[in-house]
Enzyme design. Sequence first.
Site, PDB file in Angstrom:
ATOM      1  N   SER A 204     -51.622  35.150  37.455  1.00 11.47           N
ATOM      2  CA  SER A 204     -53.007  36.201  36.528  1.00 11.47           C
ATOM      3  C   SER A 204     -54.336  35.853  37.234  1.00 11.47           C
ATOM      4  O   SER A 204     -55.011  37.077  36.654  1.00 11.47           O
ATOM      5  CB  SER A 204     -53.153  35.302  35.561  1.00 11.47           C
ATOM      6  N   HIS A 232     -47.495  37.498  32.841  1.00 11.30           N
ATOM      7  CA  HIS A 232     -47.854  38.721  32.926  1.00 11.30           C
ATOM      8  C   HIS A 232     -46.527  39.087  33.559  1.00 11.30           C
ATOM      9  O   HIS A 232     -47.022  41.026  33.837  1.00 11.30           O
ATOM     10  CB  HIS A 232     -48.747  39.113  34.245  1.00 11.30           C
ATOM     11  N   LYS A 263     -49.240  38.283  25.778  1.00  8.19           N
ATOM     12  CA  LYS A 263     -50.039  39.223  27.089  1.00  8.19           C
ATOM     13  C   LYS A 263     -49.540  40.341  26.365  1.00  8.19           C
ATOM     14  O   LYS A 263     -50.083  41.595  25.672  1.00  8.19           O
ATOM     15  CB  LYS A 263     -49.859  38.810  28.395  1.00  8.19           C
TER      16      LYS A 263
HETATM   17  C1  LIG Z   1     -49.630  32.606  34.129  1.00  5.38           C
HETATM   18  C2  LIG Z   1     -49.541  32.041  32.968  1.00  5.38           C
HETATM   19  N1  LIG Z   1     -49.032  31.166  32.083  1.00  5.38           N
HETATM   20  C3  LIG Z   1     -49.466  31.132  31.111  1.00  5.38           C
HETATM   21  C4  LIG Z   1     -50.385  31.018  30.129  1.00  5.38           C
HETATM   22  C5  LIG Z   1     -50.548  30.141  28.706  1.00  5.38           C
HETATM   23  O1  LIG Z   1     -50.034  31.413  27.712  1.00  5.38           O
HETATM   24  P1  LIG Z   1     -50.668  31.574  26.005  1.00  5.38           P
HETATM   25  O2  LIG Z   1     -52.191  31.839  26.447  1.00  5.38           O
HETATM   26  O3  LIG Z   1     -49.645  32.417  25.846  1.00  5.38           O
HETATM   27  O4  LIG Z   1     -50.744  29.615  25.747  1.00  5.38           O
HETATM   28  C6  LIG Z   1     -51.546  32.122  30.758  1.00  5.38           C
HETATM   29  C7  LIG Z   1     -52.401  32.697  29.790  1.00  5.38           C
HETATM   30  O5  LIG Z   1     -53.037  32.774  29.861  1.00  5.38           O
HETATM   31  C8  LIG Z   1     -50.488  31.861  32.100  1.00  5.38           C
HETATM   32  O6  LIG Z   1     -51.702  33.492  32.718  1.00  5.38           O
END
Ligand SMILES: Cc1ncc(COP(=O)(O)O)c(C=O)c1O
Length: 415
Positions: A204, A232, A263
Amino acid sequence: MDSRELSLANFMKVDDVDIMGRAKMFKEFLDDTMDKKHSQYRRVSLDGSGPIMRVQDKYTGDVKEMVYLASNDYLNLTKHPRTIAAGKAALEKYGSGAGSVPLLGGTLDLHIELEERVAKFKGSEAAIIYTSGFGSNAGTLLSILQENDIAILDMLVHASIIDGCKNTNTKFFRHNDMDSLEHALTRVKNKYNTKLIVVDGVYSMDGDIAKLDKIVELAHAHGAYVMVDEAHASGVIGKTGRGTPQHFDIEGKVDIVAGTFSKALGVVGGFIAAKQELIELLHFYSRPYMFSTAMTPQAAGSLIAAMDVIEEEPQLREKLWSNINYFKENLLSLGFKLGNSETAIFPIIIGDDWKVKEACRRLHEMDIYVNPVLYPAVPKKLARIRMSIMSAHEKEHLDKALNALETVGREFNII
Ligand SMILES: Cc1ncc(COP(=O)(O)O)c(C=O)c1O
């Protein structure tokens, strides 16, 4: 208090003050970041995610039209007519909420349809859906890994994965470094009931792709399982947008495929796709699933449509990739350092918190919406501006951003 000398790390644990004392100290820090115009958090959007965002400027009170380079809504499905229509239809049919937790009356036929759609999209036997991606990662890991197990984690995995490993043993390997992973696997040989390697498909903060084909090979050779977080990657990589396993042509070979609905799918929530029996275990042991009200009907309806759009409208992903290539080529030719970025996420690595804050302040003034990523989110020498782009960005939006970035790059000796 001078915020230049400090970071969020200074307020994580403060000795000898109670919670209100800690909050007061932190507020003084935040006030100083406001005075310096370094507070770029919680900017208020007036019309949601899109290539241009109207933002209420907290410094001037004016409404600014900004080129928005901070969304995870990679395919702009938050505003797609099919996701909106499907969400509206579900809202009309089932109402605004599911009314209960999934095990005790909150499961709608629409939720089952969504689970089946996720399983089909990810090529797995079954899937479970959650109301947040964070809860889905953390809840799953907390419920499946016990004290005689070990999680072997890429050092850059998402916070939800780290939090999910609090009940078990952990070992980190160097980011995307297969020698380091192999070394970790060799060290833990025969010591644990379960060895689970956990990686993000697309990282991310860096936008690079996990070497998932090699990771699966190593896992098989060492008797370990693999979990990949597709937050992502879903909708962005893979021939038809199915994510990292599809990108490497290893669909069906990853034990646990996790992801968020928030996302590229443009809604909210998370999922785990895996073997039926593992999903059944999660129904009864994963606390954020069991003890939290089921997903809203509107979200479930929009999500089913979102997966249809991803598979049936490849032009959205093609446009995203043409934007990625255009933006990347131009940033590199201007002389910016982008680390290992391979997808829609662009880190401009500067390695100096102060410069990053100042550069983001200037970009905000020039109506370019980017985010600072500072210590302790990343090591000090990797402090960066983080940008992400979408399929709905037009060349004129990207050019406006590139011009502003060039100006700021020269002002702060970044290029
Ligand atoms: C790599 C990754 N996993 C999990 C999440 C968590 O997802 P959510 O925003 O749907 O709670 C994020 C979100 O920011 C993320 O970037």
